[in-house]
Design a protein around this motif. Structure first.
Motif, PDB file in Angstrom:
ATOM      1  N   VAL A   1      19.393  66.767 -42.165  1.00 30.98           N
ATOM      2  CA  VAL A   1      18.336  65.748 -42.254  1.00 30.98           C
ATOM      3  C   VAL A   1      18.063  65.150 -40.887  1.00 30.98           C
ATOM      4  N   TYR A   2      19.101  64.903 -40.129  1.00 26.04           N
ATOM      5  CA  TYR A   2      18.944  64.331 -38.787  1.00 26.04           C
ATOM      6  C   TYR A   2      18.181  65.277 -37.871  1.00 26.04           C
ATOM      7  N   GLN A   3      18.449  66.564 -37.982  1.00 26.16           N
ATOM      8  CA  GLN A   3      17.761  67.543 -37.145  1.00 26.16           C
ATOM      9  C   GLN A   3      16.293  67.700 -37.530  1.00 26.16           C
ATOM     10  N   LYS A   4      15.987  67.602 -38.821  1.00 24.36           N
ATOM     11  CA  LYS A   4      14.621  67.802 -39.283  1.00 24.36           C
ATOM     12  C   LYS A   4      13.757  66.548 -39.143  1.00 24.36           C
ATOM     13  N   THR A   5      14.368  65.416 -38.803  1.00 24.53           N
ATOM     14  CA  THR A   5      13.611  64.171 -38.639  1.00 24.53           C
ATOM     15  C   THR A   5      13.856  63.633 -37.234  1.00 24.53           C
ATOM     16  N   PRO A   6      13.048  64.041 -36.261  1.00 23.68           N
ATOM     17  CA  PRO A   6      13.284  63.626 -34.869  1.00 23.68           C
ATOM     18  C   PRO A   6      13.242  62.110 -34.670  1.00 23.68           C
ATOM     19  N   THR A   7      12.483  61.411 -35.502  1.00 27.24           N
ATOM     20  CA  THR A   7      12.371  59.961 -35.321  1.00 27.24           C
ATOM     21  C   THR A   7      13.698  59.236 -35.586  1.00 27.24           C
ATOM     22  N   LEU A   8      14.629  59.887 -36.273  1.00 23.23           N
ATOM     23  CA  LEU A   8      15.932  59.270 -36.489  1.00 23.23           C
ATOM     24  C   LEU A   8      16.711  59.104 -35.190  1.00 23.23           C
ATOM     25  N   ALA A   9      16.341  59.889 -34.175  1.00 23.18           N
ATOM     26  CA  ALA A   9      17.017  59.782 -32.877  1.00 23.18           C
ATOM     27  C   ALA A   9      16.498  58.602 -32.065  1.00 23.18           C
ATOM     28  N   HIS A  10      15.427  57.964 -32.516  1.00 24.59           N
ATOM     29  CA  HIS A  10      14.868  56.797 -31.830  1.00 24.59           C
ATOM     30  C   HIS A  10      15.281  55.539 -32.585  1.00 24.59           C
ATOM     31  N   LYS A  11      15.768  54.559 -31.843  1.00 23.85           N
ATOM     32  CA  LYS A  11      16.216  53.328 -32.474  1.00 23.85           C
ATOM     33  C   LYS A  11      15.862  52.147 -31.596  1.00 23.85           C
ATOM     34  N   SER A  12      15.293  51.124 -32.221  1.00 24.91           N
ATOM     35  CA  SER A  12      14.918  49.943 -31.458  1.00 24.91           C
ATOM     36  C   SER A  12      16.158  49.234 -30.948  1.00 24.91           C
ATOM     37  N   ALA A  13      16.088  48.753 -29.704  1.00 21.17           N
ATOM     38  CA  ALA A  13      17.224  48.039 -29.123  1.00 21.17           C
ATOM     39  C   ALA A  13      17.317  46.656 -29.723  1.00 21.17           C
TER      40      ALA A  13
ATOM     41  N   LEU B   1      18.183  57.879 -27.462  1.00 19.80           N
ATOM     42  CA  LEU B   1      19.608  57.611 -27.551  1.00 19.80           C
ATOM     43  C   LEU B   1      20.302  57.859 -26.233  1.00 19.80           C
ATOM     44  N   ILE B   2      19.769  58.805 -25.431  1.00 21.45           N
ATOM     45  CA  ILE B   2      20.403  59.098 -24.147  1.00 21.45           C
ATOM     46  C   ILE B   2      20.296  57.892 -23.213  1.00 21.45           C
ATOM     47  N   ILE B   3      19.188  57.126 -23.346  1.00 22.20           N
ATOM     48  CA  ILE B   3      19.044  55.913 -22.554  1.00 22.20           C
ATOM     49  C   ILE B   3      20.040  54.873 -23.026  1.00 22.20           C
ATOM     50  N   GLU B   4      20.262  54.814 -24.378  1.00 22.79           N
ATOM     51  CA  GLU B   4      21.234  53.869 -24.894  1.00 22.79           C
ATOM     52  C   GLU B   4      22.612  54.158 -24.330  1.00 22.79           C
ATOM     53  N   LYS B   5      22.905  55.455 -24.148  1.00 18.56           N
ATOM     54  CA  LYS B   5      24.204  55.809 -23.593  1.00 18.56           C
ATOM     55  C   LYS B   5      24.325  55.355 -22.146  1.00 18.56           C
ATOM     56  N   ASP B   6      23.195  55.438 -21.408  1.00 15.00           N
ATOM     57  CA  ASP B   6      23.228  54.989 -20.024  1.00 15.00           C
ATOM     58  C   ASP B   6      23.468  53.484 -19.960  1.00 15.00           C
ATOM     59  N   VAL B   7      22.802  52.740 -20.887  1.00 18.66           N
ATOM     60  CA  VAL B   7      23.005  51.296 -20.914  1.00 18.66           C
ATOM     61  C   VAL B   7      24.440  50.978 -21.293  1.00 18.66           C
ATOM     62  N   ALA B   8      24.973  51.765 -22.260  1.00 17.14           N
ATOM     63  CA  ALA B   8      26.355  51.539 -22.687  1.00 17.14           C
ATOM     64  C   ALA B   8      27.329  51.816 -21.558  1.00 17.14           C
ATOM     65  N   GLY B   9      26.932  52.700 -20.637  1.00 16.72           N
ATOM     66  CA  GLY B   9      27.826  53.012 -19.535  1.00 16.72           C
ATOM     67  C   GLY B   9      28.045  51.850 -18.605  1.00 16.72           C
ATOM     68  N   SER B  10      27.091  50.915 -18.562  1.00 14.02           N
ATOM     69  CA  SER B  10      27.238  49.763 -17.680  1.00 14.02           C
ATOM     70  C   SER B  10      27.940  48.594 -18.354  1.00 14.02           C
ATOM     71  N   GLU B  11      28.212  48.741 -19.688  1.00 15.26           N
ATOM     72  CA  GLU B  11      28.825  47.637 -20.417  1.00 15.26           C
ATOM     73  C   GLU B  11      30.242  47.309 -19.951  1.00 15.26           C
ATOM     74  N   PRO B  12      31.093  48.303 -19.613  1.00 12.24           N
ATOM     75  CA  PRO B  12      32.444  47.931 -19.193  1.00 12.24           C
ATOM     76  C   PRO B  12      32.494  46.967 -18.027  1.00 12.24           C
ATOM     77  N   GLN B  13      31.558  47.106 -17.063  1.00 10.56           N
ATOM     78  CA  GLN B  13      31.545  46.190 -15.933  1.00 10.56           C
ATOM     79  C   GLN B  13      31.169  44.786 -16.385  1.00 10.56           C
ATOM     80  N   GLN B  14      30.236  44.731 -17.349  1.00 11.46           N
ATOM     81  CA  GLN B  14      29.839  43.416 -17.835  1.00 11.46           C
ATOM     82  C   GLN B  14      30.953  42.781 -18.648  1.00 11.46           C
ATOM     83  N   GLU B  15      31.697  43.625 -19.409  1.00 13.69           N
ATOM     84  CA  GLU B  15      32.759  43.083 -20.242  1.00 13.69           C
ATOM     85  C   GLU B  15      33.872  42.477 -19.393  1.00 13.69           C
ATOM     86  N   LYS B  16      34.047  42.983 -18.185  1.00 17.55           N
ATOM     87  CA  LYS B  16      35.084  42.436 -17.322  1.00 17.55           C
ATOM     88  C   LYS B  16      34.795  40.986 -16.960  1.00 17.55           C
TER      89      LYS B  16
END
Length: 541
Positions: free
Chosen positions: A189-201, A227-242
């Protein structure tokens, strides 16, 4: 698999604890309390993670917990006598606690699965077509009700003609197979529905203050971010968490809990959600309490499974009624009509309390000997005297696990089927009310889907689940305080009162939404708003 476990766990617990509702009520209390406290956090986790990750993780945790719980129950059934003698019975008590804990984890994972699939995925798949969304909601509910027919029937027959241990093994094996199949289906289902890969921040003001973000644009990507952009944003979270102190991390779940409930209160469909929640304050449903109560009265697992199957059939009828009424009268009016239908059917349950054969006896204190039942492990008395046995006998020995009326009973009274009147009216009312109940449930579900913005679907529906379980928690507390059959009639009256209050709340919501057009049933719901309109401004349905 989930429906099999939902039906069987209450019967297992009653079987383990000497035909008492106490252990079943404690299990329900733990489950309700956990979702009440963690519902908003589960919803927030759903919002902050990718859809596929949430669905797969919750699916695996849910099924793995059921499998493990089934294995532990098999061990308890096999070695219960030995466990009673070890450490003065404390080892068996520890096993009870372990079973309830793991079963609770399975329920929390099931809650996350329901939120992400039934409240988020389905909205994305349906797009802007509200009629398609209504049809998909009804179809999912029909599938759910069909499993309510087949799963209890299968498990009930196995437990009746086999043993509880065989039932545990069957459920564990089934969940293992179904987990693999469901995992593959979700991926397709996830593969057949590309819009599932888009999620509002999701960005909150309190979160911005805590993290001291200087650039607002860095934390507010546009809707539809990959989602790939979300991963990039998540990559900067550890510095903020410090930069965030330990106190802020500890306070974060509490802040999420508070913000979730505030956001829920500010929703335009708040009263409709509250109306649905009040329907959970009832013993008039096929949950573990009703199942356990019927089990203590002598009904076999086979008969209970047939009754649950009948309730599922009427539930399917409710989904059909929902789609038809929505086309004819509109979404909000459908909820109003469904509420009236449900309440009218529950009048039968009120009448059953005062009919011959009803176990209600207000002269027996519901709080009598409660300390003995809680601390001395005394089983709940289901038959107080030969006369009481005559009352509870249904005149159909094949339905009572082979039990029959006592030999010294009055031959003039034994053939009389008078005791069937109360029981028949009770279950007839409960089963018939499922038509209005599921139609009303689908109405409120779609109102939440249409009126809650995408970035808050998880947390709002999580809080809705918490509200549902809050009222569910109260009804478990009632049963724990008054577990004797003589008090069940009083619980029925209280339940009907709460159902009435819930529908009054929904009527107030409908009145505020439609005004003078409330009783004009020929006006259908408007079509979906264009893409340019804000997703939260759909309260005019």
């Amino acid at each position: 698999g989930d429906r099999m476990w939902h039906f069987a766990v209450s019967v297992f617990l009653v079987e383990l604890y000497g035909n008492s509702l106490l252990l079943t009520a404690v299990y329900g209390l733990v489950v309700a309390g956990s979702v009440l406290l963690l519902g908003a956090l589960i919803g927030d986790w759903v919002d902050k993670n990718s859809r596929l990750k949430v669905a797969q993780t919750s699916l695996v945790v849910q099924n793995s917990s059921v499998i493990l719980c089934g294995v532990i129950l098999m061990i308890i059934f096999l070695f219960k006598t030995q466990l009673l003698t070890l450490y003065h019975g404390w080892l068996l008590t520890l096993c009870y606690i372990l079973v309830i804990t793991i079963a609770n984890i399975a329920n929390l994972a099931s809650t996350a699965t329901a939120i992400t699939i039934q409240r988020d995925w389905i909205v994305v798949v349906a797009g802007e077509d509200r009629s398609k969304l209504a049809d998909m909601n009804a179809t999912i509910r029909r599938i759910d009700q069909l499993t309510n027919i087949l799963a209890p029937m299968a498990v009930g027959q196995i437990m009746t003609f086999g043993s509880p241990m065989i039932g545990c093994g069957f459920i564990s094996g089934w969940n293992l197979m179904s987990m693999c199949v469901e995992y593959l289906l979700l991926w397709k289902v996830y593969q057949k529905t590309p819009t599932l890969a888009h999620k509002s921040a999701k960005v909150e003001a309190s979160e911005l203050k805590q993290l001291n973000v200087k650039k607002e644009s860095d934390m507010k990507p546009a809707e539809g971010v990959q989602l790939i952009i979300e991963k990039d944003v998540a990559g900067s979270e550890p510095q903020q968490e410090k930069e965030v102190g330990c106190a802020a991390r500890i306070a974060e779940p509490f802040i999420t809990f508070r913000d979730g409930w505030v956001a829920y209160y500010n929703q335009p469909v708040f009263l409709a959600g509250m109306g649905l929640a009040f329907l959970y304050m009832t013993v008039l449903g096929f949950d573990c309490i009703t199942t356990g109560y019927a089990y203590t009265q002598g009904l076999s697992g086979s008969v209970l499974s047939l009754l649950m199957g009948a309730s599922a059939v009427t539930g399917i009828m409710g989904t059909v009624a929902f789609t038809w009424l929505r086309r004819k009268c509109g979404l909000i009016r459908t909820g109003l009509i469904s509420g009236v239908a449900q309440f009218a059917c529950l009048i039968l349950c009120v009448i059953s309390v005062f009919m011959p054969g009803s176990p209600m006896d207000l002269t027996v204190s519901p709080f009598a000997d409660i300390s003995a039942r809680l601390f001395e492990n005394e089983p709940l008395p289901t038959i107080a005297s030969p006369e009481a046995e005559m009352i509870f006998a249904t005149g159909m020995p094949n339905l009572l696990n082979g039990s029959s009326a006592p030999a010294n009973s009055d031959p003039e009274m034994s053939p009389e089927p008078v005791p069937l009147i109360s029981v028949s009216l009770l279950f007839a009312g409960v089963i018939a009310a499922r038509v209005g109940l599921w139609s009303f449930d689908l109405t409120v579900t779609q109102l939440l889907q249409e009126n809650v913005i995408e970035s808050e679907r998880g947390i709002i529906n999580g809080v809705q689940n918490s509200m549902n379980y809050l009222l569910d928690l109260l009804h478990f507390i009632m049963v724990i305080l008054a577990p004797n059959p003589e008090a069940f009639g009083l619980l029925v009256l209280i339940s009907v009162s709460f159902v009435a209050m819930g529908h009054i709340m929904y009527f107030r919501f409908a009145q505020k939404s439609l005004g003078k057009q409330l009783f004009v049933c020929h006006t259908p719901d408007p079509k979906a708003a264009p893409d340019s309109s804000p997703p939260g401004n759909t309260s005019t349905v």
